[in-house]
Design a protein around this motif. Structure first.
Motif, mmCIF file in Angstrom:
data_model
loop_
_atom_site.group_PDB
_atom_site.id
_atom_site.type_symbol
_atom_site.label_atom_id
_atom_site.label_comp_id
_atom_site.label_asym_id
_atom_site.label_seq_id
_atom_site.Cartn_x
_atom_site.Cartn_y
_atom_site.Cartn_z
ATOM 1 N N ALA A 54 45.578 46.607 34.005
ATOM 2 C CA ALA A 54 46.373 46.137 35.145
ATOM 3 C C ALA A 54 47.622 47.001 35.318
ATOM 4 O O ALA A 54 47.999 47.363 36.440
ATOM 5 N N GLN A 55 48.267 47.367 34.208
ATOM 6 C CA GLN A 55 49.458 48.231 34.270
ATOM 7 C C GLN A 55 49.098 49.644 34.720
ATOM 8 O O GLN A 55 49.806 50.245 35.535
ATOM 9 N N ALA A 84 35.602 47.925 41.529
ATOM 10 C CA ALA A 84 35.017 47.156 40.434
ATOM 11 C C ALA A 84 33.631 46.638 40.819
ATOM 12 O O ALA A 84 32.691 46.676 40.013
ATOM 13 N N PHE A 85 33.511 46.182 42.059
ATOM 14 C CA PHE A 85 32.216 45.700 42.564
ATOM 15 C C PHE A 85 31.182 46.819 42.549
ATOM 16 O O PHE A 85 30.023 46.627 42.147
ATOM 17 N N ALA A 116 48.236 38.739 45.016
ATOM 18 C CA ALA A 116 48.424 38.749 43.562
ATOM 19 C C ALA A 116 47.149 38.300 42.848
ATOM 20 O O ALA A 116 46.746 38.886 41.831
ATOM 21 N N ILE A 117 46.505 37.264 43.388
ATOM 22 C CA ILE A 117 45.253 36.769 42.793
ATOM 23 C C ILE A 117 44.161 37.829 42.882
ATOM 24 O O ILE A 117 43.420 38.062 41.917
ATOM 25 N N LEU A 118 44.066 38.488 44.039
ATOM 26 C CA LEU A 118 43.075 39.550 44.216
ATOM 27 C C LEU A 118 43.297 40.686 43.226
ATOM 28 O O LEU A 118 42.337 41.224 42.656
ATOM 29 N N PHE A 119 44.575 41.049 43.020
ATOM 30 C CA PHE A 119 44.885 42.129 42.077
ATOM 31 C C PHE A 119 44.478 41.744 40.658
ATOM 32 O O PHE A 119 43.897 42.562 39.923
ATOM 33 N N ILE A 120 44.766 40.517 40.264
ATOM 34 C CA ILE A 120 44.401 40.045 38.927
ATOM 35 C C ILE A 120 42.885 40.035 38.754
ATOM 36 O O ILE A 120 42.349 40.508 37.742
ATOM 37 N N TRP A 169 38.184 42.332 36.434
ATOM 38 C CA TRP A 169 36.786 42.722 36.656
ATOM 39 C C TRP A 169 36.584 44.189 36.289
ATOM 40 O O TRP A 169 35.616 44.555 35.626
ATOM 41 N N LEU A 170 37.538 45.026 36.689
ATOM 42 C CA LEU A 170 37.463 46.452 36.367
ATOM 43 C C LEU A 170 37.518 46.664 34.854
ATOM 44 O O LEU A 170 36.784 47.494 34.296
ATOM 45 N N GLU A 171 38.369 45.903 34.190
ATOM 46 C CA GLU A 171 38.485 46.001 32.728
ATOM 47 C C GLU A 171 37.172 45.619 32.060
ATOM 48 O O GLU A 171 36.720 46.273 31.116
#
Length: 257
Positions: free
Chosen positions: A93-94, A160-161, A241-245, A250-252
């Motif tokens: 995320a960072q 991510a998708f 913010a929720i979308l970013f999280i 998901w990417l992680e």
């Protein structure tokens, strides 16, 4: 924390500053040099400023796509070398957040330059002092950058998708991703124009017409600011913010598989 963030930002600058320089160079060529050459090569052509303004708008539109390409190139570089993320002391995320911030800073600089140029080209049609023009410039750049921030977060989500689909269906994943992206955007725009959206989010209205006095007047265009809905804006911030999280988590998951 700030020192680590500054270090990651410096790394992005070293790797991708060329994108900014190339973008500005191409923008100058399109918005200033091309109209000048057209005037020199065309007898009796007297609309250089208008043509230059039109090309400046074109540059701003192309700059949005160019910024997205730079961001995706940065993401792709790290995804091809997963060890960069796997062995980093920073969270994904960072790492993604730094890339978004860097791309937004470059995009803001780019827009500041070419929005300034566009305003300069129609200077004869603007009535106002320097402070008013500067406020208009900053207002336009801020709106454009906020919209680009939303686009970057959406890009991370669909990246991510795409990686998830690539694991399932291989190279056909890009087709599925593009179809899903445009279908989702179409649904979202239809929802924002619906009565249901108005009933849910259009509450606590704050008219922005009082800001008109702080902006310059433009003879050929009337600046209509409309209204600000507190519920809508707060919901947008929370949703972003929720979308970013969700996107970074998901990417992680996909990267660490």
């Amino acid at each position: 924390m700030l020192k680590k963030f500054a270090g990651l930002l410096k790394k992005e600058w070293v790797l991708y500053r060329t994108w900014l320089f190339v973008g500005v160079f191409i923008g100058i060529m399109l918005s200033m040099v091309v109209p000048y050459l057209i005037r020199r090569l065309s007898d009796g052509f007297t609309m250089e400023n208008q043509l230059s303004f039109a090309f400046s708008i074109l540059v701003l539109i192309l700059g949005g796509f160019f910024s997205i390409l730079q961001f995706l190139a940065s993401m792709r570089h790290d995804l091809k070398s997963k060890e960069i993320w796997l062995h980093s002391t920073s969270s994904i995320a960072q790492l993604v957040g730094v890339k978004i911030v860097f791309s937004l800073i470059g995009y803001a600089i780019f827009n500041f330059i070419f929005v300034s140029l566009a305003i300069y080209k129609i200077g004869d049609e603007i009535v106002g002092n320097f402070a008013q023009v500067l406020l208009l410039l900053l207002f336009i750049v801020a709106i454009i950058v906020i919209l680009q921030l939303m686009m970057f977060v959406i890009m991370v989500l669909f990246l991510a998708f795409n990686l998830q689909m690539k694991h399932l269906v291989g190279r056909f994943s890009i087709v599925i991703t593009m179809v899903t992206f445009f279908f989702s955007m179409d649904l979202w725009f239809k929802f924002t124009e619906s009565k249901l959206y108005d009933n849910i989010f259009h509450h606590v209205e704050i008219p922005l017409t009082w800001l008109d006095q702080y902006f310059p007047k433009i003879h050929t265009t009337e600046l209509l600011l409309g209204s600000f809905y507190v519920v809508e804006e707060v919901a947008s911030i929370i949703w972003l913010a929720i979308l970013f999280i969700i996107a970074t988590k998901w990417l992680e998951k996909v990267v660490l598989r």
